[in-house]
Design a protein around this motif. Sequence first.
Motif, PDB file in Angstrom:
ATOM      1  N   TYR A 136       1.187  -0.019  -1.845  1.00  0.00           N
ATOM      2  CA  TYR A 136       0.821  -0.978  -2.880  1.00  0.00           C
ATOM      3  C   TYR A 136       1.953  -1.095  -3.904  1.00  0.00           C
ATOM      4  O   TYR A 136       2.566  -0.096  -4.270  1.00  0.00           O
ATOM      5  N   CYS A 137       2.181  -2.303  -4.368  1.00  0.00           N
ATOM      6  CA  CYS A 137       3.064  -2.446  -5.514  1.00  0.00           C
ATOM      7  C   CYS A 137       2.216  -2.748  -6.752  1.00  0.00           C
ATOM      8  O   CYS A 137       1.085  -3.234  -6.640  1.00  0.00           O
ATOM      9  N   ALA A 138       2.780  -2.440  -7.884  1.00  0.00           N
ATOM     10  CA  ALA A 138       2.094  -2.661  -9.152  1.00  0.00           C
ATOM     11  C   ALA A 138       3.130  -2.989 -10.216  1.00  0.00           C
ATOM     12  O   ALA A 138       4.300  -2.592 -10.107  1.00  0.00           O
TER      13      ALA A 138
ATOM     14  N   GLU B 233       4.504  11.242   8.324  1.00  0.00           N
ATOM     15  CA  GLU B 233       3.727  11.491   7.100  1.00  0.00           C
ATOM     16  C   GLU B 233       3.905  10.398   6.046  1.00  0.00           C
ATOM     17  O   GLU B 233       3.239  10.425   5.011  1.00  0.00           O
ATOM     18  N   ASP B 234       4.795   9.436   6.304  1.00  0.00           N
ATOM     19  CA  ASP B 234       4.917   8.280   5.419  1.00  0.00           C
ATOM     20  C   ASP B 234       3.884   7.209   5.741  1.00  0.00           C
ATOM     21  O   ASP B 234       3.765   6.217   5.016  1.00  0.00           O
ATOM     22  N   THR B 235       3.137   7.394   6.812  1.00  0.00           N
ATOM     23  CA  THR B 235       2.117   6.433   7.201  1.00  0.00           C
ATOM     24  C   THR B 235       1.066   6.298   6.111  1.00  0.00           C
ATOM     25  O   THR B 235       0.478   7.293   5.680  1.00  0.00           O
ATOM     26  N   ALA B 236       0.839   5.068   5.661  1.00  0.00           N
ATOM     27  CA  ALA B 236      -0.099   4.803   4.569  1.00  0.00           C
ATOM     28  C   ALA B 236      -0.146   3.311   4.305  1.00  0.00           C
ATOM     29  O   ALA B 236       0.674   2.550   4.823  1.00  0.00           O
ATOM     30  N   VAL B 237      -1.090   2.916   3.469  1.00  0.00           N
ATOM     31  CA  VAL B 237      -1.065   1.580   2.888  1.00  0.00           C
ATOM     32  C   VAL B 237      -0.233   1.672   1.609  1.00  0.00           C
ATOM     33  O   VAL B 237      -0.481   2.534   0.759  1.00  0.00           O
TER      34      VAL B 237
ATOM     35  N   PHE C 113       3.137   2.572  -4.746  1.00  0.00           N
ATOM     36  CA  PHE C 113       2.189   3.651  -4.494  1.00  0.00           C
ATOM     37  C   PHE C 113       1.782   3.598  -3.025  1.00  0.00           C
ATOM     38  O   PHE C 113       1.993   2.588  -2.346  1.00  0.00           O
ATOM     39  N   ARG C 114       1.196   4.668  -2.541  1.00  0.00           N
ATOM     40  CA  ARG C 114       0.695   4.660  -1.173  1.00  0.00           C
ATOM     41  C   ARG C 114      -0.580   5.488  -1.094  1.00  0.00           C
ATOM     42  O   ARG C 114      -0.808   6.392  -1.900  1.00  0.00           O
ATOM     43  N   GLN C 115      -1.373   5.139  -0.110  1.00  0.00           N
ATOM     44  CA  GLN C 115      -2.603   5.883   0.122  1.00  0.00           C
ATOM     45  C   GLN C 115      -2.812   6.024   1.627  1.00  0.00           C
ATOM     46  O   GLN C 115      -2.943   5.029   2.328  1.00  0.00           O
ATOM     47  N   ALA C 116      -2.819   7.258   2.076  1.00  0.00           N
ATOM     48  CA  ALA C 116      -3.078   7.560   3.481  1.00  0.00           C
ATOM     49  C   ALA C 116      -4.571   7.803   3.664  1.00  0.00           C
ATOM     50  O   ALA C 116      -5.277   8.160   2.709  1.00  0.00           O
TER      51      ALA C 116
ATOM     52  N   GLY D 138       1.946   8.150  -6.247  1.00  0.00           N
ATOM     53  CA  GLY D 138       3.094   7.356  -6.645  1.00  0.00           C
ATOM     54  C   GLY D 138       4.286   7.660  -5.772  1.00  0.00           C
ATOM     55  O   GLY D 138       4.540   8.823  -5.451  1.00  0.00           O
ATOM     56  N   VAL D 139       4.996   6.633  -5.373  1.00  0.00           N
ATOM     57  CA  VAL D 139       6.157   6.779  -4.506  1.00  0.00           C
ATOM     58  C   VAL D 139       7.452   6.576  -5.281  1.00  0.00           C
ATOM     59  O   VAL D 139       8.364   7.400  -5.216  1.00  0.00           O
TER      60      VAL D 139
END
Length: 127
Positions: free
Chosen positions: A98-100, A92-96, A40-43, A50-51
């Motif tokens: 996360y894996c889950a 636009e892919d810039t983000a934190v 997942f990612r969050q900008a 979800g990625v």
Amino acid sequence: EVQLVESGGGLVQAGGSLRLSCAASGFTFDDYDDYVIGWFRQAPGKEREGVSCINSSDGSTDYADSVKGRFTISSDRAKNTGYLQMNSLKPEDTAVYYCAVGLGYGLGFRGSLYDYWGQGTQVTVSS
């Protein structure tokens, strides 16, 4: 204690590549017949999205439309690690990121499908 630790983030120019890793400790993938690894990612200022995700039982995958053809998800059961290969990166892919890990709920991007979450790794793509 179960932990997921992401690594591989960083600063890259547009068009470049990064490979994110998600190392699991406190449990072993081999203990489960069916698990899903999700990325997942969050900008800043945006909701988490979800990625990609992969189902360990049959290798099936799913990708967000925005990353299809550029990102590839994989997992290595022996290494207890999941990966996200990111190519042709865009600003636009810039983000934190996360894996889950979800234990037996199937593929999907709903947060409720996942039991464990990492702390995240920053990906910054410059133009």
